[in-house]
Design an enzyme around this catalytic site. Structure first.
Site, PDB file in Angstrom:
ATOM      1  N   GLY B 273       0.804  -1.221   0.000  1.00 26.31           N
ATOM      2  CA  GLY B 273       0.000   0.000   0.000  1.00 26.31           C
ATOM      3  C   GLY B 273       0.832   1.264   0.000  1.00 26.31           C
ATOM      4  O   GLY B 273       1.874   1.349  -0.657  1.00 26.31           O
ATOM      5  N   SER B 274       0.388   2.217   0.806  1.00 21.65           N
ATOM      6  CA  SER B 274       0.946   3.574   0.742  1.00 21.65           C
ATOM      7  C   SER B 274       2.444   3.653   0.989  1.00 21.65           C
ATOM      8  O   SER B 274       3.052   4.675   0.681  1.00 21.65           O
ATOM      9  CB  SER B 274       0.239   4.463   1.751  1.00 21.65           C
ATOM     10  N   LEU B 275       3.044   2.623   1.555  1.00 25.82           N
ATOM     11  CA  LEU B 275       4.501   2.661   1.728  1.00 25.82           C
ATOM     12  C   LEU B 275       5.178   2.934   0.390  1.00 25.82           C
ATOM     13  O   LEU B 275       6.230   3.548   0.329  1.00 25.82           O
ATOM     14  CB  LEU B 275       5.025   1.333   2.274  1.00 25.82           C
ATOM     15  N   PHE B 276       4.537   2.442  -0.691  1.00 30.14           N
ATOM     16  CA  PHE B 276       5.131   2.604  -2.015  1.00 30.14           C
ATOM     17  C   PHE B 276       5.178   4.048  -2.473  1.00 30.14           C
ATOM     18  O   PHE B 276       5.853   4.371  -3.442  1.00 30.14           O
ATOM     19  CB  PHE B 276       4.363   1.749  -3.036  1.00 30.14           C
ATOM     20  N   LYS B 277       4.438   4.921  -1.776  1.00 27.59           N
ATOM     21  CA  LYS B 277       4.455   6.330  -2.182  1.00 27.59           C
ATOM     22  C   LYS B 277       5.837   6.942  -1.988  1.00 27.59           C
ATOM     23  O   LYS B 277       6.157   7.962  -2.593  1.00 27.59           O
ATOM     24  CB  LYS B 277       3.389   7.109  -1.414  1.00 27.59           C
TER      25      LYS B 277
END
Lengths: 115, 577
Positions: B273-277
């Site tokens: 999820g948002s970790l990839f941002k």
């Protein structure tokens, strides 16, 4: 002449044989003791390993954590860390004495009171 | 006698005899030269140092012997102990019943009846009990039973029990490594090393315990089904801690189920999820087409074909790059990546960070990432916020370490690095980009979704992640099941360590107001880990100046966000997704 030599050679041969026999015998004996020593060392190594494993088992972090309160141990905090440079050097702390400022090295350092 | 010899010596010799004597002397000389040369050659052939016959105790290299495994400070994690097993030769025993009864009294877990049956089986060998304790050994010796004897064999012992179970691994009954480092010692990358030398791992048992302790607490509190925690030295790639929960005791591996043996850190992939941002933002800045001050329209959901991309906590306004990052806006991130070059740029960047191929580590438990085969717009958009791509938590930490380590990629390792300068570093990202991303990670903890990861004494940077779990049985995503995570770096002004905590299916509780997002469940765990591990690792507290530099940059880059507005934003952002 040759007879004298012959006797001397014979004596030499007997002496050499005797020495070789002695040498072989002592080598065998030493090998035996070497073997015994190595076995003893090996035995000792196993004993040390067992003790090390025992020590490692007794110092498991979870076990130490349980005993920490009784031992008065608390977790280290970032504030507990200090750099060496942060600590003032004793000889650079100015101390006021009558007649001006003197480096502390010139006056006797009082021992910190025991708490 | 003496007179006879003198007579012989003084005798006048006739010429033929003296000739014969001359020949004899010649032959004697030839022999003397021959023997002398043989003697010289023999001395010449002697080895320089006398070779002693090896004592049998060392001559026979035991194939079952395994090296001790130590942590980076020399704490024992695994060792071989010589353990006795009791056997009996029934043909030498007169009183079988009495022997069986006496043995069952001193050996725990041995019962008289089955033992008697084994003794009566008519063979000349019967096991009584495998691997007895020294105390039992002494008790059997005291019994002095005829026909009962011991066999000694190496037995692997793990004194720290479950603390590093997934890293160290385990062995079978014949001392063959079946998992973790133990497997690598037999058949993997460490098979060629000297088996008598102790093996030093990169793990720090103190840090490992701190991580394990905090993660167990979080697992219990949020009733998660699994968890993974990693602490990595960003400069050397050394893993100081790798915890996968639930775990097992390698001393009794037969009692562990497959869920416990599973290494969730390196052997499982997750959509994070948002970790990839972190990476999406880095892609955007690395492309050179987007500046940190650029703004993107996040007022309305983004429509791509029949798909709609929404923000979980929509700000419904234009957001600058740092705001997109700290408020974790899906819309803004997707738009940013489109402007930076779309799927191609994303794919290239993730490839450089090593996220599209199987990672490397000494243990055999390594999963390959699941990556999209094609990169249409909608895939690019979902990948930009961490869906549609599944990587192992370890790979993620490696990539994040690259972004913390001035853009130089360092491979993770479980072995202690003695010379940090010799670690191969591959520059893959521009240092200016890394600097920007680092600052945004700080901002996220300072006032964004990751505020619960803050630590007294250290400046921390990081990113929250909350991903819906893939439903492998029915396809699509499961409702009410998420992967909550937080990836942090500290001290952010000069990164030393990367920390990742991932909770599998946590549930919120009263303390989190029912929220289970990464900012609520995983971030506090990272905070506790950093505050415990930082001082242990000797990381100096962040200075006031470092904080002021970060603050000054905020005033420069985010001038529009006034204090009041920011306070409101923090309050509205409570969900911490």
């Amino acid at each position: 002449m040759s007879a004298r030599y012959s006797i001397a050679a014979l004596a030499l041969a007997v002496a050499a044989a005797g020495t070789v026999y002695q040498l072989k015998y002592s080598v065998r004996e030493r090998e035996g003791s070497l073997w015994r020593l190595r076995a003893a060392v090996q035995e000792e190594v196993w004993r040390i390993r067992t003790l090390e494993a025992d020590l490692a088992f007794l110092t498991r972090p979870e076990r130490l954590a349980l005993q920490a309160p009784q031992l008065g141990m608390v977790p280290v905090t970032p504030e507990a860390l200090a750099r060496l440079e942060d600590i003032p050097r004793v000889d650079q702390i100015p101390v006021a004495v009558i007649g001006g400022v003197t480096p502390v090295s010139a006056v006797p350092v009082p021992r910190p009171a025991r708490r | 006698m003496k007179a006879a010899i003198e007579h012989l010596a003084n005798r006048q010799l006739d010429p033929s005899l003296s000739r014969a004597r001359g020949r004899l002397r010649f032959v004697g000389c030839v022999f003397a030269v021959a023997f002398a040369s043989i003697a010289i050659r023999l001395v010449d052939m002697l080895p320089e140092e006398p070779v002693l016959r090896e004592a049998p105790a060392q001559a026979a290299v035991n194939p079952r012997a395994r090296p001790p495994i130590l942590d980076r400070n020399g704490t024992l994690l695994a060792t071989d102990l010589k353990v006795a097993s009791v056997y009996a030769d029934p043909s030498l025993i007169r009183d079988l019943e009495g022997t069986a009864r006496k043995l069952s009294q001193v050996l725990v877990g041995v019962e008289a009846e089955p033992l008697l049956r084994r003794l009566r089986a008519g063979k000349r060998f019967a096991w009584v009990k495998h691997q007895i304790t020294p105390r039992e050994e002494e008790a059997v010796l005291r019994l002095g039973l005829p026909g009962v004897a011991f066999q000694f064999a190496e037995h692997r012992v793990y004194p720290k029990e479950a603390t590093a179970s997934h890293v160290v691994g385990f062995v079978d009954i014949d001392n063959r490594g079946l998992g973790g480092i133990e497997y690598a010692l037999d058949s993997g990358s460490l098979a060629d090393r000297d088996r008598t030398e102790p093996l030093r791992l990169s793990l720090d048992l103190r840090v490992q315990h701190a991580v394990l302790d905090e993660m167990r607490g979080a697992m219990d509190r949020f009733q998660a089904v699994g968890a993974c925690g990693i602490v990595m030295d960003v400069r050397t790639g050394e893993l100081l801690s790798m915890v996968s929960l639930p775990d097992f005791d390698p001393n009794h591996v037969d009692k562990a189920g497959s869920e416990q043996r599973k290494n969730r850190c390196s052997g499982q992939t997750y959509e994070l999820g948002s970790l990839f941002k972190i990476f999406s933002t880095a892609v955007a800045l690395d492309s050179g087409r987007i500046k940190i001050s650029d703004r993107f329209d996040a007022t309305r959901p983004l429509r791509i074909g029949r798909h709609t991309i929404r923000d979980d906590h929509a700000k419904k306004r234009w957001l600058s790059v740092p705001e997109i990052f700290m408020y974790s806006s899906n819309i803004g991130t997707a738009k940013m990546v489109f402007d930076a070059g779309g799927g191609e740029a994303m794919k290239d960047f993730l490839g450089r960070l090593g996220l599209l191929e199987r990672g490397s580590l000494e243990v055999p438990e390594l999963a390959s990432p699941q990556v999209p085969s094609r990169w249409p717009e909608v895939t690019t958009a979902t990948v930009s916020f961490g869906h549609g791509i599944a990587v192992t938590p370890l790979q993620f930490v490696e990539a994040m370490a690259t972004l913390s380590n001035d853009g130089a990629r360092v491979r993770p390792t479980l072995l202690r690095v003695d010379d940090p300068a010799a670690v191969p570093r591959t520059p893959v990202v521009r240092p200016e980009v890394v600097d920007d991303v680092r600052w945004m990670m700080w901002l996220t903890v300072a006032e964004g979704t990751g505020s619960r990861a803050g630590v007294d004494g250290y400046l921390v940077g990081g990113k929250t992640g909350s991903a819906d779990k893939v439903d492998y049985e029915r396809g699509g995503y499961r409702k009410n099941a998420i992967i909550a995570s937080f990836a942090g770096v500290f001290p952010i002004e000069d990164p030393r360590y990367a920390v990742l905590v991932m909770l599998d299916e946590p549930r919120g509780d009263k303390g989190t107001y029912g929220f289970r997002y990464g900012g609520w469940t995983a971030a506090p765990v990272v905070s506790s880990i950093i505050s415990r591990a930082g001082p242990l690792l000797g990381v100096q507290p962040s200075t006031r100046e470092a904080g002021e530099i970060m603050e000054a940059r905020r005033a420069r880059v985010l001038p529009s966000a006034g204090d009041k507005q920011r306070e409101k934003a923090v309050a509205a952002n409570g969900a911490g997704r």
